[in-house]
Design an enzyme around this catalytic site. Structure first.
Site, mmCIF file in Angstrom:
data_model
loop_
_atom_site.group_PDB
_atom_site.id
_atom_site.type_symbol
_atom_site.label_atom_id
_atom_site.label_comp_id
_atom_site.label_asym_id
_atom_site.label_seq_id
_atom_site.Cartn_x
_atom_site.Cartn_y
_atom_site.Cartn_z
ATOM 1 N N HIS A 158 10.044 24.729 -5.212
ATOM 2 C CA HIS A 158 8.723 25.382 -5.151
ATOM 3 C C HIS A 158 7.692 24.629 -5.995
ATOM 4 O O HIS A 158 6.703 25.209 -6.424
ATOM 5 C CB HIS A 158 8.795 26.837 -5.613
ATOM 6 C CG HIS A 158 9.928 27.612 -5.016
ATOM 7 N ND1 HIS A 158 9.795 28.376 -3.874
ATOM 8 C CD2 HIS A 158 11.227 27.714 -5.384
ATOM 9 C CE1 HIS A 158 10.964 28.931 -3.587
ATOM 10 N NE2 HIS A 158 11.848 28.539 -4.484
ATOM 11 N N SER A 279 -12.951 3.297 -7.832
ATOM 12 C CA SER A 279 -14.027 4.103 -7.265
ATOM 13 C C SER A 279 -15.342 3.369 -7.473
ATOM 14 O O SER A 279 -15.532 2.676 -8.471
ATOM 15 C CB SER A 279 -14.071 5.461 -7.964
ATOM 16 O OG SER A 279 -15.363 6.023 -7.862
ATOM 17 N N LYS A 285 -11.481 5.339 -12.504
ATOM 18 C CA LYS A 285 -10.520 5.684 -11.448
ATOM 19 C C LYS A 285 -9.605 4.536 -11.041
ATOM 20 O O LYS A 285 -10.019 3.383 -10.955
ATOM 21 C CB LYS A 285 -11.279 6.162 -10.193
ATOM 22 C CG LYS A 285 -11.917 7.523 -10.318
ATOM 23 C CD LYS A 285 -10.904 8.660 -10.500
ATOM 24 C CE LYS A 285 -10.142 8.937 -9.253
ATOM 25 N NZ LYS A 285 -10.826 9.839 -8.339
ATOM 26 N N GLU A 292 -1.434 7.173 -0.173
ATOM 27 C CA GLU A 292 -2.292 8.099 0.579
ATOM 28 C C GLU A 292 -2.404 7.673 2.038
ATOM 29 O O GLU A 292 -2.328 8.485 2.959
ATOM 30 C CB GLU A 292 -3.692 8.148 -0.040
ATOM 31 C CG GLU A 292 -3.740 8.842 -1.381
ATOM 32 C CD GLU A 292 -5.135 8.761 -1.977
ATOM 33 O OE1 GLU A 292 -5.911 9.690 -1.770
ATOM 34 O OE2 GLU A 292 -5.448 7.755 -2.638
ATOM 35 N N LYS A 327 2.526 2.873 26.655
ATOM 36 C CA LYS A 327 2.636 1.732 25.735
ATOM 37 C C LYS A 327 1.875 1.883 24.430
ATOM 38 O O LYS A 327 2.415 1.646 23.346
ATOM 39 C CB LYS A 327 2.172 0.465 26.449
ATOM 40 C CG LYS A 327 3.066 0.102 27.607
ATOM 41 C CD LYS A 327 2.489 -0.994 28.459
ATOM 42 C CE LYS A 327 3.242 -1.069 29.763
ATOM 43 N NZ LYS A 327 3.052 0.154 30.612
HETATM 44 N N1 ARG Z 1 0.958 -1.956 34.503
HETATM 45 C C1 ARG Z 1 1.915 -1.081 35.077
HETATM 46 C C2 ARG Z 1 2.509 -0.170 34.019
HETATM 47 O O1 ARG Z 1 2.421 -0.507 32.885
HETATM 48 C C3 ARG Z 1 3.008 -1.866 35.722
HETATM 49 C C4 ARG Z 1 3.724 -1.123 36.781
HETATM 50 C C5 ARG Z 1 2.797 -0.887 37.916
HETATM 51 N N2 ARG Z 1 3.457 -0.389 39.083
HETATM 52 C C6 ARG Z 1 2.812 0.163 40.083
HETATM 53 N N3 ARG Z 1 3.495 0.614 41.050
HETATM 54 N N4 ARG Z 1 1.500 0.268 40.077
HETATM 55 O O2 ARG Z 1 3.039 0.870 34.280
#
Ligand code: ARG
Length: 470
Positions: A158, A279, A285, A292, A327
Protein backbone atom coordinates in the site's frame (compact mmCIF):
# COMPACT_ATOMS: atom_id res chain seq x y z
CA UNK A 1 -3.78 0.35 -71.04
CA UNK A 2 -6.01 2.73 -69.10
CA UNK A 3 -4.65 1.70 -65.68
CA UNK A 4 -0.91 1.12 -65.53
CA UNK A 5 -0.82 -0.77 -62.23
CA UNK A 6 0.72 -4.24 -61.99
CA UNK A 7 -2.89 -5.42 -61.62
CA UNK A 8 -4.44 -2.86 -64.01
CA UNK A 9 -5.58 -5.21 -66.80
CA UNK A 10 -9.29 -5.25 -66.02
CA UNK A 11 -9.54 -1.57 -65.10
CA UNK A 12 -10.98 1.12 -67.36
CA UNK A 13 -9.82 4.11 -65.37
CA UNK A 14 -6.67 5.05 -63.48
CA UNK A 15 -6.67 5.09 -59.69
CA UNK A 16 -7.76 8.31 -58.03
CA UNK A 17 -4.67 10.24 -56.92
CA UNK A 18 -5.68 10.46 -53.28
CA UNK A 19 -6.79 6.84 -53.21
CA UNK A 20 -3.36 5.90 -54.46
CA UNK A 21 -1.82 7.63 -51.49
CA UNK A 22 -4.42 6.43 -48.98
CA UNK A 23 -4.18 2.86 -50.21
CA UNK A 24 -0.40 2.70 -50.06
CA UNK A 25 1.54 1.06 -47.26
CA UNK A 26 5.03 1.69 -48.59
CA UNK A 27 5.83 4.30 -45.93
CA UNK A 28 5.31 1.69 -43.25
CA UNK A 29 6.32 -1.57 -44.94
CA UNK A 30 9.49 -0.35 -46.71
CA UNK A 31 11.41 -1.42 -43.63
CA UNK A 32 10.66 -5.05 -44.50
CA UNK A 33 12.61 -4.84 -47.76
CA UNK A 34 15.30 -7.26 -46.62
CA UNK A 35 12.76 -9.88 -45.63
CA UNK A 36 10.80 -9.32 -48.85
CA UNK A 37 13.93 -9.95 -50.91
CA UNK A 38 14.88 -12.93 -48.76
CA UNK A 39 11.44 -14.44 -49.31
CA UNK A 40 11.66 -13.81 -53.07
CA UNK A 41 15.05 -15.50 -53.25
CA UNK A 42 13.74 -18.61 -51.51
CA UNK A 43 10.63 -18.63 -53.71
CA UNK A 44 12.60 -18.19 -56.96
CA UNK A 45 15.12 -20.92 -56.07
CA UNK A 46 12.30 -23.30 -55.26
CA UNK A 47 10.50 -22.49 -58.54
CA UNK A 48 13.75 -23.25 -60.35
CA UNK A 49 14.33 -26.55 -58.58
CA UNK A 50 10.75 -27.60 -59.29
CA UNK A 51 11.16 -26.81 -63.00
CA UNK A 52 8.53 -24.06 -62.81
CA UNK A 53 11.07 -21.39 -63.80
CA UNK A 54 14.11 -21.90 -66.01
CA UNK A 55 17.58 -21.87 -64.45
CA UNK A 56 18.35 -18.79 -66.49
CA UNK A 57 15.33 -16.91 -65.13
CA UNK A 58 16.25 -17.84 -61.57
CA UNK A 59 19.82 -16.69 -62.11
CA UNK A 60 18.60 -13.34 -63.43
CA UNK A 61 16.10 -12.93 -60.62
CA UNK A 62 18.69 -13.62 -57.93
CA UNK A 63 21.21 -11.25 -59.51
CA UNK A 64 18.54 -8.58 -59.86
CA UNK A 65 17.43 -8.95 -56.26
CA UNK A 66 21.04 -8.64 -55.07
CA UNK A 67 21.37 -5.39 -56.98
CA UNK A 68 18.08 -4.06 -55.65
CA UNK A 69 19.11 -4.85 -52.09
CA UNK A 70 22.29 -2.87 -52.60
CA UNK A 71 20.36 0.00 -54.17
CA UNK A 72 18.01 0.17 -51.22
CA UNK A 73 20.85 -0.06 -48.72
CA UNK A 74 22.61 2.83 -50.41
CA UNK A 75 19.39 4.83 -50.49
CA UNK A 76 19.36 4.83 -54.29
CA UNK A 77 16.00 3.23 -54.90
CA UNK A 78 13.15 5.64 -54.53
CA UNK A 79 9.96 3.95 -53.39
CA UNK A 80 6.70 5.30 -54.73
CA UNK A 81 3.10 5.20 -53.52
CA UNK A 82 2.10 4.55 -57.12
CA UNK A 83 3.46 1.04 -56.53
CA UNK A 84 1.58 0.80 -53.24
CA UNK A 85 3.78 -1.40 -51.08
CA UNK A 86 7.26 -2.83 -50.66
CA UNK A 87 6.34 -5.98 -52.58
CA UNK A 88 5.29 -4.22 -55.77
CA UNK A 89 8.00 -1.58 -55.55
CA UNK A 90 10.64 -4.28 -55.51
CA UNK A 91 8.93 -6.42 -58.14
CA UNK A 92 8.54 -3.47 -60.48
CA UNK A 93 12.19 -2.52 -60.04
CA UNK A 94 13.19 -6.11 -60.76
CA UNK A 95 11.23 -6.15 -63.99
CA UNK A 96 12.71 -2.81 -64.94
CA UNK A 97 16.13 -4.38 -64.50
CA UNK A 98 15.75 -7.89 -65.91
CA UNK A 99 12.58 -7.82 -68.03
CA UNK A 100 10.43 -10.93 -68.43
CA UNK A 101 12.21 -13.00 -65.77
CA UNK A 102 11.12 -10.35 -63.26
CA UNK A 103 7.53 -10.75 -64.39
CA UNK A 104 7.74 -14.50 -63.74
CA UNK A 105 8.79 -14.19 -60.08
CA UNK A 106 5.20 -13.87 -58.91
CA UNK A 107 4.28 -17.29 -60.32
CA UNK A 108 2.61 -19.44 -57.64
CA UNK A 109 2.65 -16.55 -55.18
CA UNK A 110 0.38 -13.75 -54.04
CA UNK A 111 1.06 -10.64 -52.03
CA UNK A 112 -1.11 -12.28 -49.39
CA UNK A 113 1.31 -15.09 -48.61
CA UNK A 114 4.19 -12.77 -49.39
CA UNK A 115 3.26 -10.14 -46.81
CA UNK A 116 2.41 -12.78 -44.20
CA UNK A 117 5.86 -14.30 -44.73
CA UNK A 118 7.66 -10.94 -44.66
CA UNK A 119 5.93 -9.98 -41.42
CA UNK A 120 6.92 -13.19 -39.68
CA UNK A 121 10.52 -12.91 -40.86
CA UNK A 122 10.77 -9.27 -39.90
CA UNK A 123 9.17 -9.69 -36.49
CA UNK A 124 11.31 -12.74 -35.79
CA UNK A 125 14.38 -10.55 -36.19
CA UNK A 126 12.89 -7.85 -33.99
CA UNK A 127 11.98 -10.37 -31.30
CA UNK A 128 15.55 -11.65 -31.25
CA UNK A 129 16.74 -8.09 -30.76
CA UNK A 130 14.22 -7.52 -27.97
CA UNK A 131 15.37 -10.72 -26.28
CA UNK A 132 18.95 -9.42 -26.33
CA UNK A 133 17.81 -6.12 -24.87
CA UNK A 134 15.86 -7.79 -22.09
CA UNK A 135 18.89 -9.89 -21.25
CA UNK A 136 21.13 -6.81 -21.15
CA UNK A 137 18.78 -5.09 -18.73
CA UNK A 138 18.55 -8.21 -16.58
CA UNK A 139 22.36 -8.38 -16.48
CA UNK A 140 22.59 -4.75 -15.37
CA UNK A 141 20.04 -5.42 -12.63
CA UNK A 142 21.80 -8.56 -11.43
CA UNK A 143 25.10 -6.66 -11.17
CA UNK A 144 23.39 -3.96 -9.10
CA UNK A 145 21.67 -6.58 -6.96
CA UNK A 146 25.04 -8.15 -6.18
CA UNK A 147 26.38 -4.78 -5.05
CA UNK A 148 23.30 -4.23 -2.92
CA UNK A 149 22.72 -7.70 -1.53
CA UNK A 150 22.96 -6.24 1.99
CA UNK A 151 21.61 -2.75 1.41
CA UNK A 152 18.49 -2.44 3.53
CA UNK A 153 15.48 -0.49 2.34
CA UNK A 154 11.84 -0.30 3.34
CA UNK A 155 9.61 -2.84 1.67
CA UNK A 156 6.15 -1.44 1.01
CA UNK A 157 2.61 -2.66 0.77
CA UNK A 158 0.00 0.00 0.00
CA UNK A 159 3.11 2.22 -0.33
CA UNK A 160 3.22 2.15 3.47
CA UNK A 161 6.34 0.86 5.19
CA UNK A 162 5.80 -2.85 5.72
CA UNK A 163 8.99 -4.79 6.43
CA UNK A 164 12.65 -4.20 5.69
CA UNK A 165 13.93 -5.77 2.49
CA UNK A 166 17.25 -5.73 0.73
CA UNK A 167 17.61 -3.55 -2.34
CA UNK A 168 19.19 -6.53 -4.07
CA UNK A 169 16.02 -8.53 -3.46
CA UNK A 170 13.88 -5.73 -4.86
CA UNK A 171 16.01 -5.48 -7.99
CA UNK A 172 15.82 -9.24 -8.49
CA UNK A 173 12.03 -8.96 -8.44
CA UNK A 174 12.38 -6.80 -11.55
CA UNK A 175 14.65 -9.43 -13.09
CA UNK A 176 11.89 -12.02 -12.57
CA UNK A 177 9.30 -9.79 -14.24
CA UNK A 178 11.58 -9.35 -17.24
CA UNK A 179 12.21 -13.08 -17.42
CA UNK A 180 8.50 -13.73 -17.87
CA UNK A 181 8.39 -11.00 -20.53
CA UNK A 182 11.21 -12.68 -22.40
CA UNK A 183 9.49 -16.04 -22.10
CA UNK A 184 6.19 -14.63 -23.42
CA UNK A 185 7.90 -13.13 -26.45
CA UNK A 186 9.91 -16.31 -27.02
CA UNK A 187 6.67 -18.23 -26.90
CA UNK A 188 5.10 -15.96 -29.51
CA UNK A 189 8.19 -16.37 -31.65
CA UNK A 190 8.05 -20.16 -31.50
CA UNK A 191 4.35 -20.26 -32.42
CA UNK A 192 4.83 -17.78 -35.25
CA UNK A 193 7.70 -19.65 -36.87
CA UNK A 194 5.74 -21.35 -39.66
CA UNK A 195 5.91 -20.37 -43.28
CA UNK A 196 2.84 -19.04 -45.15
CA UNK A 197 4.63 -19.09 -48.52
CA UNK A 198 2.82 -21.27 -51.05
CA UNK A 199 -0.61 -20.41 -49.68
CA UNK A 200 -0.75 -17.89 -52.53
CA UNK A 201 -3.90 -15.71 -52.46
CA UNK A 202 -5.90 -18.02 -50.18
CA UNK A 203 -6.39 -21.49 -51.68
CA UNK A 204 -2.89 -22.59 -52.62
CA UNK A 205 -1.57 -22.86 -56.16
CA UNK A 206 -1.86 -25.13 -59.21
CA UNK A 207 1.93 -25.35 -59.57
CA UNK A 208 3.98 -28.25 -58.13
CA UNK A 209 5.64 -26.17 -55.41
CA UNK A 210 7.80 -27.47 -52.58
CA UNK A 211 6.66 -25.70 -49.44
CA UNK A 212 9.01 -27.62 -47.14
CA UNK A 213 11.93 -26.27 -49.13
CA UNK A 214 10.94 -22.60 -48.90
CA UNK A 215 10.08 -22.98 -45.22
CA UNK A 216 13.46 -24.53 -44.48
CA UNK A 217 15.35 -22.00 -46.59
CA UNK A 218 13.81 -19.18 -44.56
CA UNK A 219 14.51 -20.78 -41.20
CA UNK A 220 10.89 -21.68 -40.43
CA UNK A 221 10.02 -24.87 -38.58
CA UNK A 222 7.76 -25.89 -41.47
CA UNK A 223 4.99 -24.63 -43.75
CA UNK A 224 1.66 -23.39 -42.31
CA UNK A 225 -0.80 -26.26 -42.64
CA UNK A 226 -3.85 -24.36 -43.92
CA UNK A 227 -3.61 -21.81 -46.71
CA UNK A 228 -6.69 -19.85 -45.62
CA UNK A 229 -5.39 -19.57 -42.09
CA UNK A 230 -1.86 -18.80 -43.25
CA UNK A 231 -2.82 -15.67 -45.16
CA UNK A 232 -5.35 -14.37 -42.67
CA UNK A 233 -3.68 -15.17 -39.35
CA UNK A 234 -2.33 -12.15 -37.51
CA UNK A 235 -2.38 -13.77 -34.07
CA UNK A 236 1.37 -13.40 -33.97
CA UNK A 237 1.05 -9.63 -34.27
CA UNK A 238 -1.48 -9.56 -31.44
CA UNK A 239 0.68 -11.84 -29.31
CA UNK A 240 3.79 -9.75 -29.82
CA UNK A 241 1.87 -6.59 -29.01
CA UNK A 242 0.43 -8.24 -25.91
CA UNK A 243 3.89 -9.39 -24.82
CA UNK A 244 5.30 -5.94 -25.54
CA UNK A 245 2.47 -4.27 -23.64
CA UNK A 246 3.02 -6.41 -20.55
CA UNK A 247 6.75 -5.78 -20.70
CA UNK A 248 6.10 -2.04 -21.07
CA UNK A 249 3.81 -2.17 -18.06
CA UNK A 250 6.57 -3.86 -16.06
CA UNK A 251 9.00 -1.16 -17.15
CA UNK A 252 6.48 1.50 -16.13
CA UNK A 253 6.31 0.01 -12.66
CA UNK A 254 10.11 0.07 -12.38
CA UNK A 255 10.08 3.61 -13.73
CA UNK A 256 7.56 4.71 -11.14
CA UNK A 257 9.71 3.36 -8.31
CA UNK A 258 12.85 5.01 -9.64
CA UNK A 259 10.96 8.31 -9.87
CA UNK A 260 9.72 7.97 -6.30
CA UNK A 261 13.11 6.91 -5.00
CA UNK A 262 14.78 9.91 -6.64
CA UNK A 263 12.29 12.43 -5.25
CA UNK A 264 13.61 14.65 -2.44
CA UNK A 265 11.30 13.19 0.27
CA UNK A 266 12.64 9.69 -0.46
CA UNK A 267 16.20 10.59 -1.41
CA UNK A 268 17.09 6.92 -1.91
CA UNK A 269 18.87 7.15 -5.25
CA UNK A 270 20.33 9.51 -7.75
CA UNK A 271 20.26 8.80 -11.47
CA UNK A 272 23.25 9.86 -13.58
CA UNK A 273 23.23 13.37 -15.06
CA UNK A 274 23.47 11.96 -18.56
CA UNK A 275 19.98 10.51 -18.16
CA UNK A 276 18.26 13.46 -16.50
CA UNK A 277 17.33 16.98 -17.54
CA UNK A 278 16.99 20.33 -15.84
CA UNK A 279 14.25 22.92 -15.70
CA UNK A 280 14.26 26.10 -17.76
CA UNK A 281 13.05 28.12 -14.77
CA UNK A 282 13.94 26.23 -11.56
CA UNK A 283 17.73 26.09 -11.33
CA UNK A 284 17.76 23.42 -8.65
CA UNK A 285 15.83 20.83 -10.66
CA UNK A 286 17.17 17.53 -11.88
CA UNK A 287 14.32 15.60 -13.40
CA UNK A 288 14.17 11.83 -13.99
CA UNK A 289 12.98 12.23 -17.58
CA UNK A 290 14.10 8.81 -18.77
CA UNK A 291 12.00 6.80 -16.30
CA UNK A 292 9.13 9.22 -16.87
CA UNK A 293 9.33 8.77 -20.61
CA UNK A 294 9.55 5.00 -20.28
CA UNK A 295 6.46 5.13 -18.07
CA UNK A 296 4.75 7.29 -20.69
CA UNK A 297 5.58 5.01 -23.62
CA UNK A 298 3.43 2.35 -22.02
CA UNK A 299 0.29 4.16 -23.16
CA UNK A 300 1.42 4.08 -26.73
CA UNK A 301 2.30 0.39 -26.69
CA UNK A 302 -0.89 -0.67 -24.90
CA UNK A 303 -2.81 1.50 -27.39
CA UNK A 304 -1.16 -0.41 -30.23
CA UNK A 305 -2.42 -3.68 -28.80
CA UNK A 306 -5.97 -2.29 -28.60
CA UNK A 307 -5.73 -1.05 -32.18
CA UNK A 308 -4.62 -4.42 -33.50
CA UNK A 309 -7.20 -6.40 -31.54
CA UNK A 310 -9.92 -4.11 -32.85
CA UNK A 311 -8.67 -4.29 -36.42
CA UNK A 312 -8.86 -8.07 -36.38
CA UNK A 313 -12.21 -8.33 -34.66
CA UNK A 314 -14.84 -10.06 -36.81
CA UNK A 315 -12.73 -10.18 -39.99
CA UNK A 316 -13.92 -12.99 -42.24
CA UNK A 317 -11.41 -15.35 -43.86
CA UNK A 318 -9.16 -14.86 -45.64
CA UNK A 319 -7.10 -11.74 -46.43
CA UNK A 320 -8.84 -8.39 -46.00
CA UNK A 321 -7.29 -5.04 -46.70
CA UNK A 322 -7.93 -4.09 -43.06
CA UNK A 323 -4.95 -6.25 -42.31
CA UNK A 324 -2.61 -3.79 -43.95
CA UNK A 325 -3.11 -1.85 -40.71
CA UNK A 326 -1.26 -4.59 -38.82
CA UNK A 327 2.17 -3.05 -39.20
CA UNK A 328 2.39 0.40 -37.74
CA UNK A 329 1.49 -0.45 -34.16
CA UNK A 330 3.65 -3.54 -33.87
CA UNK A 331 6.65 -1.88 -35.52
CA UNK A 332 6.25 1.09 -33.23
CA UNK A 333 5.88 -1.15 -30.19
CA UNK A 334 9.13 -2.94 -31.08
CA UNK A 335 10.94 0.37 -31.63
CA UNK A 336 9.69 1.95 -28.44
CA UNK A 337 10.16 -1.08 -26.25
CA UNK A 338 13.67 -1.55 -27.56
CA UNK A 339 14.40 2.07 -26.69
CA UNK A 340 12.96 1.69 -23.19
CA UNK A 341 14.98 -1.44 -22.48
CA UNK A 342 18.11 0.15 -23.84
CA UNK A 343 17.82 3.37 -21.85
CA UNK A 344 17.24 1.47 -18.60
CA UNK A 345 20.11 -0.94 -19.23
CA UNK A 346 22.45 1.98 -19.89
CA UNK A 347 21.17 4.21 -17.09
CA UNK A 348 20.99 1.82 -14.15
CA UNK A 349 24.71 1.01 -13.80
CA UNK A 350 25.23 4.74 -13.15
CA UNK A 351 22.61 4.92 -10.41
CA UNK A 352 23.97 5.86 -6.99
CA UNK A 353 22.30 4.65 -3.83
CA UNK A 354 22.08 6.56 -0.55
CA UNK A 355 22.40 3.61 1.81
CA UNK A 356 21.95 5.72 4.95
CA UNK A 357 18.68 7.23 3.75
CA UNK A 358 17.38 3.83 2.73
CA UNK A 359 18.35 2.28 6.04
CA UNK A 360 16.83 5.10 8.05
CA UNK A 361 13.58 4.80 6.11
CA UNK A 362 13.62 1.04 6.58
CA UNK A 363 14.05 1.46 10.33
CA UNK A 364 11.13 3.87 10.64
CA UNK A 365 7.44 3.04 10.68
CA UNK A 366 7.83 0.08 13.09
CA UNK A 367 8.98 -2.08 10.21
CA UNK A 368 10.28 -4.79 12.55
CA UNK A 369 6.92 -5.31 14.26
CA UNK A 370 6.40 -8.64 12.52
CA UNK A 371 9.80 -9.83 13.74
CA UNK A 372 8.75 -9.06 17.30
CA UNK A 373 5.53 -11.03 16.84
CA UNK A 374 7.57 -13.92 15.41
CA UNK A 375 9.83 -13.83 18.50
CA UNK A 376 6.78 -14.18 20.76
CA UNK A 377 5.51 -17.05 18.62
CA UNK A 378 8.86 -18.82 19.03
CA UNK A 379 8.23 -18.62 22.81
CA UNK A 380 4.94 -20.42 22.32
CA UNK A 381 2.55 -17.44 22.10
CA UNK A 382 -0.16 -18.09 19.46
CA UNK A 383 0.37 -15.79 16.47
CA UNK A 384 -2.93 -13.92 16.84
CA UNK A 385 -2.11 -13.09 20.46
CA UNK A 386 1.43 -12.11 19.54
CA UNK A 387 -0.04 -9.81 16.86
CA UNK A 388 -2.19 -8.08 19.50
CA UNK A 389 0.71 -7.71 21.98
CA UNK A 390 2.91 -6.10 19.34
CA UNK A 391 0.01 -3.89 18.27
CA UNK A 392 -0.22 -2.59 21.83
CA UNK A 393 3.56 -2.12 21.87
CA UNK A 394 3.40 0.00 18.71
CA UNK A 395 0.65 2.14 20.25
CA UNK A 396 2.81 2.59 23.35
CA UNK A 397 5.79 3.66 21.21
CA UNK A 398 3.70 6.14 19.27
CA UNK A 399 2.46 7.62 22.52
CA UNK A 400 5.97 7.84 23.95
CA UNK A 401 7.71 8.89 20.74
CA UNK A 402 10.16 5.99 20.55
CA UNK A 403 10.98 2.88 18.55
CA UNK A 404 10.18 -0.72 19.49
CA UNK A 405 13.81 -1.60 20.36
CA UNK A 406 13.91 1.38 22.75
CA UNK A 407 11.15 0.01 25.00
CA UNK A 408 12.36 -0.65 28.54
CA UNK A 409 11.68 -3.65 30.78
CA UNK A 410 8.87 -1.85 32.63
CA UNK A 411 7.05 -0.95 29.45
CA UNK A 412 7.34 -4.54 28.19
CA UNK A 413 6.06 -5.98 31.46
CA UNK A 414 3.16 -3.51 31.50
CA UNK A 415 2.06 -4.48 28.01
CA UNK A 416 2.32 -8.25 28.50
CA UNK A 417 4.46 -10.41 30.78
CA UNK A 418 5.34 -12.61 27.81
CA UNK A 419 7.01 -9.66 26.08
CA UNK A 420 10.66 -10.04 27.11
CA UNK A 421 13.00 -6.99 26.94
CA UNK A 422 15.63 -9.10 25.09
CA UNK A 423 13.09 -9.59 22.34
CA UNK A 424 12.72 -5.87 21.66
CA UNK A 425 16.44 -5.23 22.12
CA UNK A 426 17.24 -7.78 19.42
CA UNK A 427 15.16 -5.94 16.82
CA UNK A 428 17.06 -4.40 13.91
CA UNK A 429 16.52 -4.07 10.20
CA UNK A 430 19.68 -6.10 9.55
CA UNK A 431 18.46 -8.93 11.77
CA UNK A 432 15.05 -8.71 10.12
CA UNK A 433 16.31 -9.24 6.57
CA UNK A 434 18.96 -11.80 7.58
CA UNK A 435 16.30 -13.93 9.27
CA UNK A 436 14.31 -14.35 6.06
CA UNK A 437 16.78 -16.86 4.83
CA UNK A 438 14.88 -19.32 2.66
CA UNK A 439 14.31 -19.69 -1.05
CA UNK A 440 12.65 -16.50 -2.27
CA UNK A 441 13.39 -14.62 0.96
CA UNK A 442 15.05 -11.23 1.23
CA UNK A 443 18.19 -12.29 3.21
CA UNK A 444 21.52 -11.13 1.76
CA UNK A 445 22.63 -14.76 1.50
CA UNK A 446 19.57 -15.56 -0.62
CA UNK A 447 20.15 -12.52 -2.82
CA UNK A 448 23.73 -13.61 -3.44
CA UNK A 449 22.65 -17.14 -4.27
CA UNK A 450 20.00 -15.84 -6.69
CA UNK A 451 22.50 -13.51 -8.34
CA UNK A 452 24.81 -16.45 -8.95
CA UNK A 453 21.95 -18.40 -10.55
CA UNK A 454 21.01 -15.47 -12.74
CA UNK A 455 24.57 -14.91 -13.92
CA UNK A 456 24.65 -18.53 -14.96
CA UNK A 457 21.30 -18.40 -16.74
CA UNK A 458 21.99 -15.13 -18.51
CA UNK A 459 25.35 -16.34 -19.73
CA UNK A 460 23.78 -19.53 -21.03
CA UNK A 461 21.05 -17.55 -22.78
CA UNK A 462 23.69 -15.31 -24.31
CA UNK A 463 25.50 -18.35 -25.66
CA UNK A 464 22.31 -19.66 -27.22
CA UNK A 465 21.84 -16.19 -28.60
CA UNK A 466 18.22 -16.83 -29.47
CA UNK A 467 14.88 -16.21 -27.82
CA UNK A 468 13.54 -19.55 -28.93
CA UNK A 469 16.21 -21.23 -26.87
CA UNK A 470 15.21 -19.71 -23.58
N1 ARG B 1 0.29 -4.06 -48.62
C1 ARG B 1 -0.55 -5.17 -48.35
C2 ARG B 1 -0.63 -5.44 -46.86
O1 ARG B 1 0.23 -4.99 -46.17
C3 ARG B 1 -0.02 -6.38 -49.04
C4 ARG B 1 -1.05 -7.41 -49.29
C5 ARG B 1 -2.02 -6.89 -50.28
N2 ARG B 1 -2.92 -7.90 -50.77
C6 ARG B 1 -4.03 -7.61 -51.41
N3 ARG B 1 -4.78 -8.57 -51.76
N4 ARG B 1 -4.37 -6.36 -51.66
O2 ARG B 1 -1.52 -6.05 -46.36
Amino acid sequence: MKNRKLWGGRFDAPTDAFVEEFNASIDVDARMYREDIEGSRAHARMLGRQGILSEEDVRRILAGLDEIEREIERGELEFTVALEDVHMNIEARLTEKIGDAGKRLHTARSRNDQVATDMRLYLRRRLDELARRIRALQSALVALAETHAETVMPGFTHLQTAQPVTLGHHLLAWVEMLERDAARLADARARMNQCPLGSAALAGTTFPIDREATAAALGFDGPCRNSLDAVSDRDFVMEILAGAAICAIHLSRMAEELILWMSAPFGFIELPDAFCTGSSIMPQKKNPDMPELVRGKTGRIVGGLMAMLTTMKALPLAYNKDMQEDKQAVFDACDQLEGCLRVFAEMLPGMTVNRERMRAAAASGFSTATDLADALVRDGVPFREAHAIVGRSVAWCIEHGCELHEMGADACAAIDPRLRPEMVRALSVEASVAARDHVGGTAPAQVRAQCACWRHRLQAAERQGKTGAR
